[in-house]
Design an enzyme around this catalytic site. Structure first.
Site, PDB file in Angstrom:
ATOM      1  N   LYS A   1       0.722  -1.211  -0.090  1.00 52.25           N
ATOM      2  CA  LYS A   1      -0.109  -0.039  -0.023  1.00 52.25           C
ATOM      3  C   LYS A   1       0.963   1.244  -0.166  1.00 52.25           C
ATOM      4  CE  LYS A   1      -1.959   2.629   2.947  1.00 52.25           C
ATOM      5  NZ  LYS A   1      -1.933   3.970   2.273  1.00 52.25           N
TER       6      LYS A   1
ATOM      7  N   GLU B   1      10.023   0.929  10.264  1.00 55.70           N
ATOM      8  CA  GLU B   1      11.127   2.047  10.103  1.00 55.70           C
ATOM      9  C   GLU B   1      10.598   3.071  10.332  1.00 55.70           C
ATOM     10  OE1 GLU B   1      12.880   4.815   8.552  1.00 55.70           O
ATOM     11  OE2 GLU B   1      13.012   3.973   6.625  1.00 55.70           O
TER      12      GLU B   1
ATOM     13  N   GLU C   1      10.452  15.765  15.110  1.00 54.16           N
ATOM     14  CA  GLU C   1      10.715  15.615  13.671  1.00 54.16           C
ATOM     15  C   GLU C   1       9.816  16.646  12.958  1.00 54.16           C
ATOM     16  OE1 GLU C   1      11.516  11.968  10.557  1.00 54.16           O
ATOM     17  OE2 GLU C   1       9.650  11.875  11.986  1.00 54.16           O
TER      18      GLU C   1
ATOM     19  N   CYS D   1      13.629  10.801   6.390  1.00 51.15           N
ATOM     20  CA  CYS D   1      14.026  10.528   7.906  1.00 51.15           C
ATOM     21  C   CYS D   1      15.273  10.399   8.243  1.00 51.15           C
ATOM     22  CB  CYS D   1      12.890   9.218   8.105  1.00 51.15           C
ATOM     23  SG  CYS D   1      13.488   7.787   6.945  1.00 51.15           S
TER      24      CYS D   1
END
Length: 500
Positions: A183, A258, A388, A292
């Site tokens: 997906k 992850e 983040e 990331c």
């Protein structure tokens, strides 16, 4: 100008099940928007739970044949796959830049060739799925270890690197003999679909690679919780990763995560300042900072701090924002106006406690552009340092001793990537040992390669993408033991019944 016409490529739908494009059945439409212009480039029907079920059934049907293929047969198919991807490189690069807004030079020179190389690597790795060699460890038995595919893998990939994330999910899974339902993010389905079509063109059997493009609450949660899915691999935010883990745990699936990152960039006082400045700007701004592993926290030893801040600010101000399809463009827009506003919110809140050295504003442009931004004078426990942001924002903090620099580098919940900058091999080696991250670069930041693993520590998740280590995620280990004595009444039986 680009010539990738999404509406022509995906007129039959944005789902790829059992070797063909189909339309979704959720009853909900979704528009893919070019983030550089705000224009809609494709409207398609999202996948619903029925589409997920159909894709999982196709993958389950294909599994026995694909798992039963020899390593050489799977390897040959993956070599052909790499060849098809290489032949279609320009088409794929244009699709990636159109849906993501990333500069065409990044798509052409990083995303696409990296994916072709990844396919070629796993074509070779498919022949090396070996277990431990045989041995007589008890004296009376021969033992060996088999690696076996797990079954149907259900994977979820993010919007920042749609092509590479499709490859990182699909390639090790199918090289190991699994089948997969992927997906992609509904914002960026194009290159995942092109990737799956290329697999079919290369002769990989129908049902081995399937794509369902739908919303996370519907298609994503159904895929993760599906009883016929044996493993889930997810790349995305830590918050969503926790939800994925919660659903997967209910069916005791193999799970690979992850997740987010907040990579430190540690510059010691003996570093090459020019190299560190250039590395910081490149590491912070790659993919408009939507990475990331991007450099987000620069810790600079005090003797170099002022010069580093000035050098980074000057270089950031030279970065060219513009049309992603102009080969001279350095940085494109963020993925959407909503995400741009989220990034701007972090910076605007930081103005109350830190200094915006350069940038810190959106362009007056229809696209979702945000200027490269450098922030100084923030506290270590501030939001801009700890959270983040996922945008073109770098915050710089000073440190005094080496102990302090390494301590600060480790002082977030994340541990995906980091870099250390020093001419002293002992200093650099200490940093690589003591910084808690899945990858630590020395005198560079960002490069990845197919032969080496990618994955994190702490809240950045667990498990590895790429490299032969990824097979640890996508294979089951089976111990096989043969009796060598042909003795019916074995001595150890007497510990259960009877006497010696």
């Amino acid at each position: 100008m680009h010539n990738f016409q999404a509406q022509d490529h995906f007129a039959d739908g944005a789902q790829y099940i059992a070797g063909r494009l189909t339309k979704g059945t959720s009853g909900t439409s979704h528009a893919v928007v070019d983030p550089a212009t705000g224009d809609e480039v494709l409207t398609y029907e999202l996948a619903g739970t029925e589409d997920v079920d159909a894709a999982v059934a196709a993958a389950a049907d294909a599994f026995p044949g694909w798992a039963g293929a020899t390593p050489g047969e799977r390897s040959d198919a993956l070599h052909r796959f790499a060849g098809v991807l290489a032949e279609r490189a320009e088409e794929i690069a244009q699709a990636e830049s159109l849906q993501c807004g990333k500069p065409i030079k990044l798509s052409r020179e990083f995303d696409v060739p990296g994916t072709v190389d990844n396919a070629a690597f796993f074509a070779g790795a498919a022949r090396h799925l070996q277990g431990q060699s045989a041995g007589e460890y008890t004296g009376d038995h021969t033992s060996y270890v088999r690696r076996e595919p797990i079954g149907v893998v259900g994977s979820i990939a993010p919007w920042n690197y749609p092509l590479q994330m499709a490859a990182w999910k699909v390639l090790p899974a199918i090289a190991a003999g699994n089948t997969i339902v992927l997906k992609p993010a509904e914002l960026t389905p194009f290159t995942s679909l092109l990737f799956a079509q290329a697999a079919t063109e290369a002769g990989i059997p129908d049902g081995v690679v399937n794509i369902v493009t739908g919303a996370g609450k519907d298609a994503g949660e159904r895929l993760v919780g599906h009883p016929d899915v044996a493993m889930t691999s997810f790349t995305g935010s830590t918050a969503v990763g926790k939800r994925v883990a919660e659903i997967a745990t209910a069916t005791v699936k193999r799970l690979h995560l992850e997740l987010g990152g907040k990579a430190p960039f540690v510059v010691f006082d003996d570093a090459d300042l020019d190299a560190a400045v250039h590395g910081a700007v490149a590491g912070a701004l790659i993919n408009s900072g939507q990475d990331c592993t991007a450099a987000t926290r620069a810790y600079v030893q005090r003797p170099l701090h002022g010069a580093f801040v000035q050098g980074v600010a000057d270089l950031m101000e030279s970065v060219r924002l513009g049309d992603p399809f102009d080969p001279s463009t350095d940085m494109g827009p963020l993925i959407s106006h909503a995400h741009r506003d989220r990034v701007a919110g972090f910076v605007d809140r930081a103005r109350s406690y830190a200094r915006v050295v350069t940038g810190g504003e959106a362009l007056q442009h229809p696209g979702a552009y945000y200027k490269p931004t450098l922030i100084a004078d923030a506290a270590q426990d501030s939001e801009i340092v700890q959270s983040e942001i996922f945008g073109p924002v770098l915050v710089v903090l000073p440190f005094d001793s080496d102990d302090e620099g390494i301590r600060l580098a480790n002082d977030t919940p994340y541990g995906l990537a980091a870099s250390a900058w020093s001419r002293d091999v002992f200093r650099a080696n200490r940093a690589t040992r003591e910084i808690k991250a899945g990858c630590v670069w020395v005198n560079d930041h960002i490069p990845i390669l197919s032969e080496m693993p990618h994955g994190g520590y702490k809240a950045s998740g667990y498990g590895k993408d790429m490299s032969a280590y990824s097979f640890e995620e996508y294979t089951q280990i089976k111990h096989v033991m043969f009796d060598n004595t042909a003795v019916a009444r074995k001595d150890w039986h007497r510990t259960i019944f009877g006497d010696r």
